[in-house]
Motif scaffolding. Structure first.
Motif, mmCIF file in Angstrom:
data_model
loop_
_atom_site.group_PDB
_atom_site.id
_atom_site.type_symbol
_atom_site.label_atom_id
_atom_site.label_comp_id
_atom_site.label_asym_id
_atom_site.label_seq_id
_atom_site.Cartn_x
_atom_site.Cartn_y
_atom_site.Cartn_z
ATOM 1 N N SER A 283 0.846 -1.211 0.001
ATOM 2 C CA SER A 283 0.171 0.065 -0.108
ATOM 3 C C SER A 283 1.069 1.002 0.115
ATOM 4 O O SER A 283 0.517 2.196 -0.627
ATOM 5 N N GLY A 284 1.852 1.213 0.774
ATOM 6 C CA GLY A 284 2.764 2.363 0.839
ATOM 7 C C GLY A 284 3.574 2.677 -0.510
ATOM 8 O O GLY A 284 3.743 3.951 -0.797
ATOM 9 N N ILE A 285 4.028 1.501 -0.790
ATOM 10 C CA ILE A 285 4.790 1.729 -2.154
ATOM 11 C C ILE A 285 3.886 2.403 -3.518
ATOM 12 O O ILE A 285 4.053 3.015 -4.127
ATOM 13 N N LEU A 286 2.480 1.754 -3.644
ATOM 14 C CA LEU A 286 1.656 2.131 -4.632
ATOM 15 C C LEU A 286 1.359 3.813 -4.194
ATOM 16 O O LEU A 286 1.241 4.475 -5.065
ATOM 17 N N PHE A 287 1.163 4.217 -2.962
ATOM 18 C CA PHE A 287 0.700 5.459 -2.708
ATOM 19 C C PHE A 287 1.821 6.477 -2.958
ATOM 20 O O PHE A 287 1.631 7.527 -3.465
ATOM 21 N N PHE A 288 3.105 6.190 -2.753
ATOM 22 C CA PHE A 288 4.380 7.145 -2.913
ATOM 23 C C PHE A 288 4.951 7.068 -4.482
ATOM 24 O O PHE A 288 5.781 7.805 -4.671
ATOM 25 N N ARG A 289 4.229 5.963 -5.131
ATOM 26 C CA ARG A 289 5.252 5.793 -6.405
ATOM 27 C C ARG A 289 4.740 6.888 -7.270
ATOM 28 O O ARG A 289 3.615 7.177 -7.609
ATOM 29 N N LYS A 290 5.699 7.372 -8.207
ATOM 30 C CA LYS A 290 5.588 8.269 -9.229
ATOM 31 C C LYS A 290 5.166 7.857 -10.487
ATOM 32 O O LYS A 290 6.253 7.190 -11.171
ATOM 33 N N SER A 291 4.166 7.979 -10.902
ATOM 34 C CA SER A 291 3.805 7.541 -12.258
ATOM 35 C C SER A 291 2.724 8.310 -13.175
ATOM 36 O O SER A 291 2.211 9.142 -12.225
ATOM 37 N N ASP A 292 2.292 7.924 -14.243
ATOM 38 C CA ASP A 292 1.131 8.559 -14.776
ATOM 39 C C ASP A 292 -0.191 8.283 -14.235
ATOM 40 O O ASP A 292 -1.044 8.949 -14.494
ATOM 41 N N GLN A 293 -0.156 7.117 -13.507
ATOM 42 C CA GLN A 293 -1.381 6.771 -13.057
ATOM 43 C C GLN A 293 -1.590 6.978 -11.330
ATOM 44 O O GLN A 293 -1.841 6.325 -10.736
ATOM 45 N N ARG A 294 -0.857 8.318 -11.125
ATOM 46 C CA ARG A 294 -0.576 8.318 -9.485
ATOM 47 C C ARG A 294 -2.055 8.270 -8.813
ATOM 48 O O ARG A 294 -2.102 7.669 -7.908
#
Length: 222
Positions: free
Chosen positions: A26-37
């Motif tokens: 969950s933390g990785i997804l939340f702080f991941r920078k991408s076009d689908q943020r």
């Protein structure tokens, strides 16, 4: 006086490990920078909510509710948010221009009600000097929350499938190669998730009607 002990066993240890891994993802997804943020953050919050609910069940199974009764004053369950989150997640994938607005917060009014009901139970338990799941209000509010959650999830999953269908129709009219733009994988996940909830309802109904909220049966039905 009955002895209170910390109930840690191999099964609980594996479940706790899974919960911790869920929070990490969950933390990785939340702080991941991408076009689908936005989509990643909605998925992150959904995973976090599911993990919080499982963590709440673990608190009960580990006997922490008896060792530290005040630990249950904190609201851990936000199940009524799952349906809206899945719907908004689907919306962000089917409409690249979509941005969450204040109007979307209306979907989460039941979550505020759910938290309010929990706080009312906590206040009642403090006044009665009991753990909140032993108060009469628990037996009133819990079925309401479960029924609303089930209805909400089926409703929002239906809306999500409709969004995907409309998106697929648009894709067919505008693209010749559907491999990179299809959301069939998401449709399959939503359908499987709906089936899972359909199977879950009879178990929770048995828990409410026949086992009369006995917490020792909780791990069998949730």
């Amino acid at each position: 006086k009955q002895e209170i002990y910390f109930n840690l066993n191999p099964v609980n240890f594996l479940i706790i490990s899974g919960i911790l891994q869920g929070f990490i993802v969950s933390g990785i997804l939340f702080f991941r920078k991408s076009d689908q943020r936005i989509a990643n953050r909605l998925l992150s919050v959904t995973i976090c909510i599911v993990n919080l609910h499982l963590a709440n069940l673990m608190l009960l199974d580990l006997n922490l509710d008896n060792l530290f009764p005040s630990i249950l004053w904190i609201p851990y369950s936000f199940l009524t948010a799952i349906g809206p989150l899945v719907f908004l997640y689907t919306k962000t994938l089917t409409d690249v221009s979509y941005r969450i607005s204040r109007l979307d917060l209306i979907h989460f009014v039941p979550v505020m009600v759910e938290v309010l009901l929990h706080l009312i139970q906590v206040i009642s338990s403090i006044n009665q000097d009991q753990i909140y799941y032993n108060t009469p209000l628990f037996f009133i509010f819990t079925p309401i929350i479960y029924v609303w959650t089930a209805g909400s999830i089926f409703y929002y999953l239906r809306l999500s499938l409709r969004l995907i269908t409309n998106h697929q129709d648009w894709v067919l009219r505008n693209f010749s190669n559907l491999k990179e733009v299809t959301l069939e994988w998401l449709r399959s996940l939503i359908v499987y998730y709906r089936v899972l909830w359909g199977l879950w309802i009879p178990f929770i109904a048995a828990f409410l009607l026949f086992f009369r909220f006995q917490l020792q049966y909780l791990s069998m039905v949730i």
